[in-house]
Write a protein that holds these residues in place. Structure first.
Motif, short mmCIF file in Angstrom:
data_model
loop_
_atom_site.label_atom_id
_atom_site.label_comp_id
_atom_site.label_asym_id
_atom_site.label_seq_id
_atom_site.Cartn_x
_atom_site.Cartn_y
_atom_site.Cartn_z
N GLY A 19 45.72 36.35 54.03
CA GLY A 19 45.25 35.52 53.06
C GLY A 19 45.30 36.35 51.63
O GLY A 19 44.72 35.76 50.76
N GLN A 20 46.14 37.19 51.48
CA GLN A 20 46.52 37.90 49.97
C GLN A 20 47.70 37.74 49.72
O GLN A 20 48.17 38.25 48.52
CB GLN A 20 46.16 39.22 50.25
N VAL B 133 51.85 37.90 45.11
CA VAL B 133 52.96 37.34 44.21
C VAL B 133 52.42 37.64 42.56
O VAL B 133 53.23 38.11 41.96
CB VAL B 133 53.00 36.15 44.41
N ILE B 134 51.08 37.27 42.53
CA ILE B 134 50.76 37.89 41.09
C ILE B 134 50.90 39.22 40.67
O ILE B 134 51.63 39.72 39.54
CB ILE B 134 49.42 37.22 40.91
N LEU C 221 53.32 41.33 41.71
CA LEU C 221 54.48 41.49 41.68
C LEU C 221 55.03 40.81 40.31
O LEU C 221 55.86 41.53 39.55
CB LEU C 221 55.23 40.89 42.84
N ALA C 222 54.55 39.63 39.85
CA ALA C 222 54.84 38.93 38.67
C ALA C 222 54.49 40.01 37.36
O ALA C 222 55.18 39.97 36.44
CB ALA C 222 54.62 37.67 38.55
N LEU C 223 53.47 40.43 37.66
CA LEU C 223 53.01 41.15 36.53
C LEU C 223 53.42 42.57 36.36
O LEU C 223 53.08 43.56 35.50
CB LEU C 223 51.51 41.32 36.56
N GLY C 224 54.24 42.98 37.43
CA GLY C 224 54.85 44.29 37.52
C GLY C 224 53.51 45.43 38.04
O GLY C 224 53.73 46.64 37.60
N GLN C 225 52.63 44.96 38.52
CA GLN C 225 51.49 45.96 39.17
C GLN C 225 51.73 46.33 40.59
O GLN C 225 52.15 45.83 41.46
CB GLN C 225 50.32 45.09 39.19
#
Length: 91
Positions: A78-79, A84-85, A87-91
């Motif tokens: 469920g995460q 994805v967020i 990964l997109a934000l480079g965290q």
């Protein structure tokens, strides 16, 4: 239909019946990477009366769906959106 929808539907942990009226022809013309009968997480039927029979009896082999999803997806917690967020934000 012999598409990849089986993967998406397994994530929802929903029962599946595979109406494969043309399975022999499909195998002869195109075939699969793995034997269809061993791959799909549910009963295979070839005729409409067989389809009705499986549904009426409730013989949907639901236990195969969860095992199928676990085999093909590493993260069913469920995460996914959070990952994805991140990964997109480079965290």
């Amino acid at each position: 239909d012999y598409s990849s929808i089986v993967f998406e539907f397994s994530v929802l942990n929903r029962p599946m019946v595979f109406f494969a009226y043309d399975l022999d022809e499909y195998i002869a013309e195109r075939d699969f990477y793995v034997p269809f009968e061993e791959f799909v997480p549910g009963p295979i039927v070839r005729t409409f009366p067989e389809l009705l029979d499986v549904i009426r009896r409730g013989d949907l082999q639901q236990d195969k769906v969860e095992a199928f999803a676990a085999k093909h997806f590493a993260h069913l917690d469920g995460q996914s959106t959070d990952r994805v967020i991140d990964l997109a934000l480079g965290q």
